[in-house]
Scaffold this motif. Structure first.
Motif, PDB file in Angstrom:
ATOM      1  N   UNK A  73       0.782  -1.349   0.003  1.00  0.00           N
ATOM      2  CA  UNK A  73       0.008   0.008   0.074  1.00  0.00           C
ATOM      3  C   UNK A  73       0.737   1.257   0.035  1.00  0.00           C
ATOM      4  N   UNK A  74       1.782   1.278   0.827  1.00  0.00           N
ATOM      5  CA  UNK A  74       2.827   2.294   0.787  1.00  0.00           C
ATOM      6  C   UNK A  74       3.585   2.651  -0.638  1.00  0.00           C
ATOM      7  N   UNK A  75       3.867   1.511  -1.284  1.00  0.00           N
ATOM      8  CA  UNK A  75       4.500   1.588  -2.995  1.00  0.00           C
ATOM      9  C   UNK A  75       3.380   2.242  -3.573  1.00  0.00           C
ATOM     10  N   UNK A  76       2.328   1.737  -3.291  1.00  0.00           N
ATOM     11  CA  UNK A  76       1.296   1.897  -4.303  1.00  0.00           C
ATOM     12  C   UNK A  76       0.907   3.432  -4.242  1.00  0.00           C
ATOM     13  N   UNK A  77       0.759   3.868  -2.803  1.00  0.00           N
ATOM     14  CA  UNK A  77       0.437   5.376  -2.864  1.00  0.00           C
ATOM     15  C   UNK A  77       1.456   6.168  -3.277  1.00  0.00           C
ATOM     16  N   UNK A  78       2.804   5.840  -3.245  1.00  0.00           N
ATOM     17  CA  UNK A  78       4.030   6.655  -3.703  1.00  0.00           C
ATOM     18  C   UNK A  78       3.947   6.643  -5.291  1.00  0.00           C
ATOM     19  N   UNK A  79       3.528   5.324  -5.987  1.00  0.00           N
ATOM     20  CA  UNK A  79       3.481   5.401  -7.199  1.00  0.00           C
ATOM     21  C   UNK A  79       2.443   6.238  -7.954  1.00  0.00           C
TER      22      UNK A  79
END
Length: 436
Positions: free
Chosen positions: A166-172
């Motif tokens: 989720x963190x990587x998804x939000x950053x992307x």
């Protein structure tokens, strides 16, 4: 047989703590049984309840050099603190969470319930599972310090994968938004520059057209003036020729009347009647113009004949040749031809060098957004060693203490009730009636 009964006043009841203590001491086994029973219930709950785990991730501002490529573009400024805030807003966004939930439904199987829609299952997860700790926006020193995101999840859920994903998804997602914003800004800037170049080109075309028209108008005016001058000059020459013929006719008549056939002078004409005079050569100097008839009738008639046979007087005036030369030069305006023959007219536009340079720079702008690091993941989610719920030790201790307290309370209550019954006197009349 009748009897009247009046209950005597009940004396005030006093609890004997000593009696209660003795009762508690005597009922140790009972208290132990209650404590054990409640403790067993607590133990059963501690081991039967579904364990709940917690993972967390901490984000901090990226280094300045990580955002240098974007900030050096001079069209999009993104300080590290603002980048962290934007990522935090993406983590807090309902839309971002729902998007991640939809794209990773396999990870959320444990949150699905029969009869619930996908959105309803997500709502339960979103409300109870994820929490975000944002810095206080009123304090500048904390604004770019950190963002903590925590997730609580049951035993059979891969919480570490969910939170890190989720963190990587939000950053992307936020990186895609920035890339989209950057593309829109670049496109708008290019449209603006193209508009300015188009305006400069239109201004150049207008100036060029006006200049060509001005040159052609000037040529036409000059050509008309020269033709008028040529016409007037020819008329003048014709008039002068006619006047000359009239002068010659008059002079011929005078010369014939005087018998002058050959050119002569007034002195020679006066001495022509003297006979025997030796031939002499004289030079005559005077400042008066000799009349035309002294040229003799033969010469004057020859000149008159030549003038009458003349078809054009152009050769007699030098100015006519000059006018013809100028008219010939005006047939073709080389400046107009050069203006019309320009191939790449953009090079002649004035004041657009900076616009072209900026357009070339924007068109060649190549920022690798996939390598743009918005934040630094200071701490990734790791597999927890122990669940946060239930706390078995605490539950068991609390159960034993509660059982002990419950056992003591039951024994104490029974002792107090026994003391109260013993303290109530039995009426005598009731005893006599019972004997009768």
């Amino acid at each position: 047989m009748s009897s009247s009964f009046r209950a005597p006043p009940v004396p005030p009841f006093e609890i004997s703590l000593i009696a209660v203590s003795e009762a508690v001491c005597k009922q140790k086994k009972f208290i132990a049984l209650v404590t054990a029973a409640v403790g067993l219930i607590a133990v059963a709950y501690a081991f039967i309840a579904t364990p709940e785990y917690q993972v967390s991730s901490v984000l901090r501002p990226a280094a300045i050099n990580e955002l240098d490529a974007l900030n050096r573009s001079e069209i999009y400024a993104l300080p590290p603190g603002e980048a962290l805030t934007r990522v935090g807003a993406a983590l807090e966004s309902y839309e971002t969470r729902l998007g991640f939930f939809r794209e990773n439904q396999k990870l959320f199987k444990e949150f699905e319930r029969p009869g619930r829609t996908l959105e309803q299952s997500f709502e339960e997860f979103n409300r109870n599972s994820i929490s975000l700790s944002l810095p206080d926006p009123k304090k500048a020193d904390i604004l770019s310090s950190f963002i903590r995101i925590e997730m609580n999840y049951p035993k059979d859920v891969d919480g570490v994968t969910i939170l890190n994903g989720f963190v990587n998804y939000a950053i992307a997602t936020e990186r895609e938004h920035i890339a989209a914003d950057l593309n829109v800004i670049v496109k708008n800037r290019l449209n603006e520059l193209n508009g300015k170049l188009k305006a400069a080109r239109s201004s150049y075309d207008n100036d060029k057209e006006a200049k060509i028209v001005s040159l052609q108008e000037s040529n036409n005016l000059r050509r008309a003036q020269l033709r008028d001058e040529l016409k007037a000059l020819r008329t003048q020459l014709k008039t002068e020729r006619a006047d000359r013929v009239a002068q010659l006719n008059e002079a011929i008549g005078i010369a014939k009347s005087l018998g002058i056939r050959k050119p002569t002078t007034p002195t020679s004409l006066g001495e022509a009647d003297r006979v025997g005079t030796p031939t002499t050569m004289r030079t005559e100097v005077n400042n008066q113009q000799i009349p035309l008839y002294f040229m003799g009738s033969e010469a004057l008639e020859a000149e008159r004949s030549a003038l009458q046979q003349r078809k054009s007087d152009d050769f007699t005036a030098r100015r006519i040749g000059e006018i013809a030369k100028e008219l010939q030069l005006l047939e073709n305006n080389r400046e107009v031809e050069i203006l019309n023959s320009r191939q790449n007219e953009d090079v002649f536009l004035a004041g657009v060098q900076s616009l072209r340079a900026e357009a070339v720079r924007l068109q060649g702008l190549d920022i690798d957004m996939s390598r743009l690091k918005l934040v630094t993941i200071d701490k990734q989610a790791l597999e927890p060693l122990n669940p946060i719920k239930p706390n078995r030790k605490l539950i068991i201790i609390f159960g034993l203490l509660f059982g002990l307290g419950l056992g003591v309370a039951i024994v104490a209550l029974r002792s107090i009730l026994s003391q109260q019954r013993a303290a109530v006197p039995v009426p005598v009349s009731l005893v006599n009636n019972s004997m009768v």
